[in-house]
Scaffold this active site. Structure first.
Site, mmCIF file in Angstrom:
data_model
loop_
_atom_site.group_PDB
_atom_site.id
_atom_site.type_symbol
_atom_site.label_atom_id
_atom_site.label_comp_id
_atom_site.label_asym_id
_atom_site.label_seq_id
_atom_site.Cartn_x
_atom_site.Cartn_y
_atom_site.Cartn_z
ATOM 1 C CG ASP A 101 6.196 0.398 6.613
ATOM 2 O OD1 ASP A 101 6.654 -0.648 7.092
ATOM 3 O OD2 ASP A 101 6.465 1.536 7.056
ATOM 4 C CD GLU B 44 -10.467 2.914 -10.724
ATOM 5 O OE1 GLU B 44 -9.474 3.308 -11.380
ATOM 6 O OE2 GLU B 44 -11.114 3.650 -9.967
#
Length: 558
Positions: A225, A274
């Site tokens: 956002d 990751e």
């Protein structure tokens, strides 16, 4: 609570981190506004259990992922975009166990889950901010927000001339613990939403931890956002006048689209890479140009960015062709997919926007010609789904829902509605709970009514009424998404081949596929080769030349 609760979906690519061949390249992502999607406990407010029960509907619809608007613990001053605790579910929506069950069920249905992340500001009820007020001037917590002394003899004026997106000044004055007037704090949106100071390392550390919390929960990505708003210009300089809202989207402002945001997203990208399963982040970035939007999706930053320039384009052939060309050209150098979207929780639904003359912008208070609006909306949907890249669908648009333009004043809850000179304030019209059944309490939304009143004529627009009707908008969406998955010429890609066409008509080719779009109010005859796959309005292929009806899109296999 044990982490790694819901296992992620397996990624579609074994490429090394940073390569651009993941599921998001051509995904169709469905936005769920939780309070208005489905109510599981009958209190009139949608919740996570309601969403979970309706996941099979989304699987049948044919989307690839679900994006959930905020469900975090919040005072709900701005419908959950004022977050008090980023690791907790607001009781109105359920619990962390409900979130875990939703993620698990979605993955079993081969649906990915994207959650909203709100990093530009918190709620004033966030523990950091409450302590900053309680401890007063000198509190180290104040450095995590933008506290400043006021101007004027007694500090009675805001620190600068910035205006809130919701109207009025972007600053609110505090009271010190002894009751005397104190410093001011910055809020680009509502006063209940103080902006974080992203120059403070604790803020960056906290959000890296929040990312990991939800990734460990099994989410497949984040919609970021106000991704363009985190970093403010050094010194918080004045802009030099009022009317700043009219400049948004046209100029780089000292509080939006600052270059410093990109280092934040490079750090986030390393975290996302990751994790297994192609986890992604999507930027809500309002920028002056598509080219600046492309900065957010460079190979070491975020994966997608919303294409607000496309959403803002009128239903006119030349304008649509231009924004398509510009969008594809801007994304090509950074290797990111273009995105396409027609509606969301902040703009008037496109079935209503397209119901009037062009140029009305993304907000309108007029219902317009509903028949014309729906016809254009159906045609616009097939155009959007034929373009290369990823598409976003806002809940209820697959039902052809119009905006509710006649909500009574006492029912409205949009915070900007209650502030002068701010954002339009009529976003409640696109947030009315969607209808599931022809009859019954709130048309099947839930057993306890709905938090915003639904129109009396929504029964025929319900999922129940439209299912199985070959002429319905719902079945058009189901068919279009099925064809999109099956046809090798649709989905990922970076270009289209434009073909000659009459004025107001768009014709473009992709491998083995042709899309014809008539944005005018008159039928035209065009040469077409191949077999008709799908059309937004009834039409027939009658030889080497066929009539393309007004405000109609056709898909062809060639």
């Amino acid at each position: 609570m044990t982490q790694h609760l819901a296992a992620p979906l397996t990624g579609t690519s074994d490429d090394a981190p940073g390569h651009r061949h993941g599921w998001w390249q051509d995904a169709v992502i469905y936005q769920v506004y939780p309070r208005s999607f489905a109510d599981g406990n009958g209190d009139g407010m949608g919740d996570l259990d309601g969403v979970r029960r309706r996941l099979p509907y989304l699987r049948e619809l044919g989307v690839d992922a679900v994006w959930l608007s905020p469900f975090y613990a919040s005072p709900q001053a701005d419908a959950g975009y004022d977050v008090a605790d980023y690791r907790a579910i607001d009781p109105m929506f359920g619990t962390l166990l409900d979130a875990d069950a939703l993620i698990r069920d979605a993955h079993e249905l081969r649906l990915r889950v994207v959650v909203d992340l709100v990093p530009n500001h918190s709620s004033q009820e966030h523990d950091w901010f409450k302590r900053a007020l309680r401890e007063g001037p000198g509190s180290p917590l104040r450095e995590r927000y933008h506290f400043r002394p006021g101007k004027g003899v007694n500090g009675e004026l805001p620190p600068n001339d910035w205006e809130s997106i919701f109207g009025g000044p972007a600053w609110t004055r505090t009271s010190d613990p002894d009751g005397t007037p104190g410093d001011w704090y910055l809020h680009l949106f509502a006063p209940e939403q103080p902006d974080f100071n992203w120059d403070h390392p604790a803020v960056a550390d906290e959000f890296r931890s929040i990312l990991r919390f939800w990734l460990d929960m099994g989410v497949d990505g984040f919609r970021v956002d106000v991704a363009h708003g985190l970093v403010k210009a050094d010194g918080l300089p004045d802009i030099g006048g009022a009317g700043q809202l009219r400049l948004l989207g046209n100029d780089v402002m000292p509080f939006f689209d600052q270059d410093g945001v990109h280092e934040i997203y490079r750090q986030w990208r390393r975290i996302l890479d990751e994790y297994p399963g192609d986890r992604i982040a999507v930027a809500e970035a309002w920028t002056p140009t598509v080219e600046r939007t492309a900065n957010y999706v460079r190979p070491d930053e975020l994966h997608q960015a919303f294409n607000f320039q496309y959403l803002s384009t009128s239903w006119e052939g030349p304008a649509l062709r231009e924004v398509i060309d510009v969008s594809l050209a801007a994304m090509r150098p950074v290797g990111a997919p273009a995105t396409w979207v027609l509606s969301n929780h902040d703009v008037t639904r496109h079935a209503t926007r397209f119901a009037g003359p062009p140029g009305g912008g993304t907000q309108t208070r007029e219902a317009g010609d509903r028949t014309l609006g729906l016809r254009r909306a159906r045609a616009a949907t097939l155009l959007m789904l034929a373009l290369p890249g990823s598409a976003y669908i806002y809940q209820g648009e697959e039902l052809g829902l119009p905006d509710v333009t006649d909500l009574p004043d006492e029912a409205r809850q949009d915070p900007s509605y209650f502030r002068a000179d701010g954002q339009d304030g009529f976003r409640d019209g696109c947030r009315v709970p969607i209808p599931w059944t022809r009859e019954g309490s709130s048309y099947g939304f839930g057993a306890g009514g709905s938090w915003l009143p639904q129109p009396d004529d929504w029964g025929p627009l319900s999922v129940e009424a439209q299912t199985g009707d070959p002429d319905s908008t719902l079945e058009l969406y189901r068919s279009a998404l099925a064809v999109r998955k099956e046809h090798p010429g649709l989905g990922a890609g970076a270009s289209v081949e434009w073909l000659d066409a009459p004025e107001g008509v768009l014709v473009f080719a992709r491998p083995g596929f042709l899309c014809t779009v008539n944005t005018t109010d008159r039928a035209v005859r065009i040469p077409v080769r191949g077999a008709l796959l799908l059309s937004s309005h009834p039409m027939t292929a009658d030889g080497p030349e066929t009539e393309l009806p007004a405000n109609t899109t056709g898909w062809w296999a060639v």
